[in-house]
Motif scaffolding. Sequence first.
Motif, short mmCIF file in Angstrom:
data_model
loop_
_atom_site.label_atom_id
_atom_site.label_comp_id
_atom_site.label_asym_id
_atom_site.label_seq_id
_atom_site.Cartn_x
_atom_site.Cartn_y
_atom_site.Cartn_z
N CYS A 116 22.27 -16.38 17.55
CA CYS A 116 23.00 -15.45 16.67
C CYS A 116 23.65 -14.34 17.47
O CYS A 116 24.13 -13.36 16.90
CB CYS A 116 22.08 -14.91 15.59
N GLU A 134 27.95 -14.95 10.63
CA GLU A 134 26.82 -14.16 11.15
C GLU A 134 27.26 -12.68 11.23
O GLU A 134 27.91 -12.24 12.19
CB GLU A 134 26.33 -14.67 12.50
N SER A 136 25.91 -9.83 11.83
CA SER A 136 25.57 -8.92 12.94
C SER A 136 26.48 -9.18 14.14
O SER A 136 26.81 -8.25 14.89
CB SER A 136 24.11 -9.10 13.37
N CYS A 290 15.62 -10.22 16.57
CA CYS A 290 16.55 -10.33 15.44
C CYS A 290 17.53 -9.15 15.56
O CYS A 290 17.14 -8.03 15.24
CB CYS A 290 15.81 -10.27 14.12
N PRO A 291 18.77 -9.37 16.02
CA PRO A 291 19.32 -10.59 16.60
C PRO A 291 18.58 -11.01 17.88
O PRO A 291 17.82 -10.24 18.46
CB PRO A 291 20.76 -10.20 16.92
N LYS A 367 17.00 -4.99 10.53
CA LYS A 367 17.52 -6.16 9.82
C LYS A 367 16.36 -7.12 9.50
O LYS A 367 16.25 -7.62 8.39
CB LYS A 367 18.58 -6.86 10.67
#
Length: 391
Positions: A116, A134, A136, A290-291, A367
């Motif tokens: 990601c 995606e 982000s 995340c990411p 997130k």
Amino acid sequence: MNPKSGDSRVSALKPSSKMMWKLIEALRDGSGARTFVAIRNAHISGVSYDNIGDSGREFLEDLAAAGVRARIRTTLNPGCADIDSNPYGIDERTILNQRRIVEAFRKIGVDTTLSCTPYEEHQPLLGEHIAWAESSAVIYANSIFGARSNRESGISALAAAVTGKSPNYGMHIKRNRIPDVRVDVDVEDIDEARAGALGYLLGTRIGSSIPFVSGVGFRERYKLKSLLAAASTAAPMPLMHIEDITAEMEWGRRMAPKEVENRIGMDEIEETRERLSCDSEEPDSILLGCPHLSIEEMSLLVRDLGDRKFDKPVFLLTCRQISRLAKELGYIERLERAGATIIVDSCILWSGLKSLGLKRPATNSAKACFYLRNSMGLRPRLCSIRECLRL
Ligand code: F3S
């Protein structure tokens, strides 16, 4: 008609290149654009078998069998499981179907990065038109590099990959990138968890507006990544101009409204962190990535860890490319020796979370907190890597 939910001209067609052309034309008409822009790079989401199920898998396999091929460099978001091994007790059917989805994308000519953070592979140039799904990654590319991407869906990014085109509207047009609100932030240096809380607060305050933000006292990419990912989680914000940091900020400063409409201080950031976080309960695990973790974050983790060992389960999410590099640098060996597990190919909402029965993960991502709570019903704690290491 909502072009993103399909229209009769499209749904009557069998999966084929012609269908992709019809779809991109329907998206152009639905968006009000008159023309297309040529796209040099696409990034596709909608990869997880947990999300797209058997019908999504069949659709992709039909496209691949029909000879549909990407004509530009295209990368892929993570799925829901490691496609090579399954040490977490995820059911075999899920693994098998996730493998088939990735294989269908590979046949379509997509580089199956399962990441990601596509900007770790391809850093778009200032003004480069791209079609990324995606959220982000979109806000990161638009803000940090000055690239031009709308927030694509999985299917619109796939259509852009196959046709090499995207409807010319939204973030592809310079005037739409003018800041419409000015925000003054009073933070010198904060950690990545608080940077995420700041981003989340910005998103909830100003929604899909494009802010010009001044007073951000940190420069580290991993903190900016956390800030931007959280802002685009709280709101459909595609771009943030940040004084002295982002690619178009000089122009953004000139074009932004003169009046400061919003001021944000440390108290509100801490309040937001607490709101996203279950501080009262002892975390049962640590989830980072995340990411996806960058090599910079891996190196910080190794440095902060020192000689210690983790005393609770730790899962680190990244892509295979970063994992390979981390292995060469000795980071993986050190982290695994301390008790961490490296997870590749997967999102933080990966199927292993369910099979392992984790309930209260600590994470440095605002997130992740939002999704772990709202999509998985867990009770996450938002804290920095350093704080996670002290838990
Ligand atoms: Fe990546 Fe999944 Fe987070 S796609 S940004 S790890 S929610």
